[in-house]
Design an enzyme around this catalytic site. Sequence first.
Site, short mmCIF file in Angstrom:
data_model
loop_
_atom_site.label_atom_id
_atom_site.label_comp_id
_atom_site.label_asym_id
_atom_site.label_seq_id
_atom_site.Cartn_x
_atom_site.Cartn_y
_atom_site.Cartn_z
N CYS A 42 -27.73 -27.48 2.84
CA CYS A 42 -28.98 -26.92 3.34
C CYS A 42 -30.04 -27.96 3.73
CB CYS A 42 -29.57 -25.97 2.31
SG CYS A 42 -28.43 -24.68 1.80
N ARG A 62 -29.00 -42.27 -0.06
CA ARG A 62 -27.57 -42.08 0.19
C ARG A 62 -26.93 -41.26 -0.91
NH1 ARG A 62 -24.65 -47.19 0.34
NH2 ARG A 62 -26.31 -47.86 1.74
N SER A 63 -27.65 -40.26 -1.38
CA SER A 63 -27.08 -39.38 -2.38
C SER A 63 -25.97 -38.55 -1.76
CB SER A 63 -28.16 -38.44 -2.94
OG SER A 63 -28.57 -37.51 -1.94
N ASP A 86 -29.56 -47.47 0.68
CA ASP A 86 -29.49 -47.11 -0.73
C ASP A 86 -30.19 -48.20 -1.54
OD1 ASP A 86 -28.86 -45.46 -2.80
OD2 ASP A 86 -26.75 -46.01 -2.92
N ILE A 87 -30.23 -48.03 -2.84
CA ILE A 87 -30.97 -48.95 -3.68
C ILE A 87 -30.41 -50.37 -3.63
CG2 ILE A 87 -29.61 -48.47 -5.76
CD1 ILE A 87 -32.31 -48.60 -7.31
#
Length: 401
Positions: A208, A243-244, A266-267
Amino acid sequence: MAAANKPDYPGRLLQATAIAKPFQESIEAEVRKRKEANLSVPKLVGILAKPNPPSIAYAEWTRKACTAVGINFEIWKTWDDADEASNVEQAADQEKSDSLQNFGLEADVEDLILAANRDESVDGVMIYYPIFGGRQDTYLQQIVDPRKDVEGLNFYYCWNLYHNVRWIKPSHLGNAPGTTSESELLNDPKVAEKGQAPEGYAKSILPCTPLAVVKALESVGVYDLKLPYGNRLYGKTVTVINRSEVVGRPLAALLANDGARVFSVDIDSIVEFDKRAEQGSPRNTGLAKSERVRKAHEENTKASLRSSHVVRASKHSDVESCVRESDVVVGGVPSASYKVPTSWIKEGAVCINFSSEKNFESDVRSRASAYLPIIGKITVAMLQRNLLRLVEYKGIAQGQK
C-alpha cells in the site's frame, strides 16, 4: 500578502486528502454498486497484536476511513477490552524486556489470521506491524491467505512485484514462481499500450505505501503519459532514503520497473535500481557456470521470468550526491533528527515524505516544485483499492464479471 513567519515558497504543498479523493470516490461508487446489485459488501479485518496506543489509533482511523466509503471493517484483538489498562501496561513492560520473542503472542496472532483465512465473510486481512520484527513478522505475513492479503506482503505478491508481473489469473493465486507465464503479458503490444488487464486477468496486489507514493507521483505529472505503459519514468532519477522490506525496497523496484534510475539509500550503503535493458548472460560470480545453470538462464529469459530490474552498488558513496542528481526525493527515515538539507534539493524536484517524522527541512519548497509531507490517507485508499481487487479476484474465479 504572506505572513512574516510563513514565507511564500514557490513550490506546491501537496495534500494527501486531495490525491486520495478520486480513489475514495471510485471505491465508494463501487461499494454502492455492489449494494444495489444485492452483492455482499466487502469486509476487511484488522488484527491488533498488542495494545500499543499508536496501533490502536491507526486501527480506529482505518475504521473511520472504511465507514466513509461503505466498507465493513472489524478490529480483532488478542486481548480482552475489559482489562485493557492492565494489558497496555504489560505490553509496555514486554517492549522494554530483553526477550525478542513471545511465543504465546505469536500463537494468538496466528490463530486470528487462520480464523480470518477460514471465514468466508472476510474479504481482506491486515495486521498492524511491527509486532516482533524480523523472521517472526515475516512468518506471520506468509500465512495470510493471498486471496485476502490487502497489504501485498505475501511472497506470491512480492515475487510479482520484483519480476514486474502486473496481471494475474485469480486461479493462479499462490502458485510457485515460474509455474505460470503472466510476465509475458507486459510484452503484448495491446496490453502495453493501454495498461489494462486482458480478459480473465486482474491487476496484481501491490504493497500500500509504495503504491501510494507512485500515485502521488502520477498526480503531479512525474509519470510521462506520452511514453509507453511500463516505461513512463524513463529519464527520471529518484532517491529513496529507506530500504526496508515493507516500503523502501519494493518502492525502489516499482519505480525502476517503470523506467527510473533509483538510488536506494540505507543506513550503511547506497545501491542503484535500474530497469533491465536486456536479459544478458548469467551474472558472473567468479565460478564457471554449469550447463544446468546456463540452460535454466536461457529458459527463464524466454519465459520473461527474470527480475525486470538490476541492482548494483552505486558509484555514489554519500546521500548528498544522490539527492543533487534526483528529480524525485522520497524520505522514509523514522527519526525526528534526520533532515535532508534543502540546499541539496535539485531545483524543481518533487519531494515526498512517508515517514512518521518529517525528513525535509521546513523551507524545502523554496527549491522543490512540490512537496507531500504525509501520505497516510493515500495509503489507506490503496488498502481499500486492494480489497476491492481481491473481491474482483473472487468474482473472476467464480466466473463472474
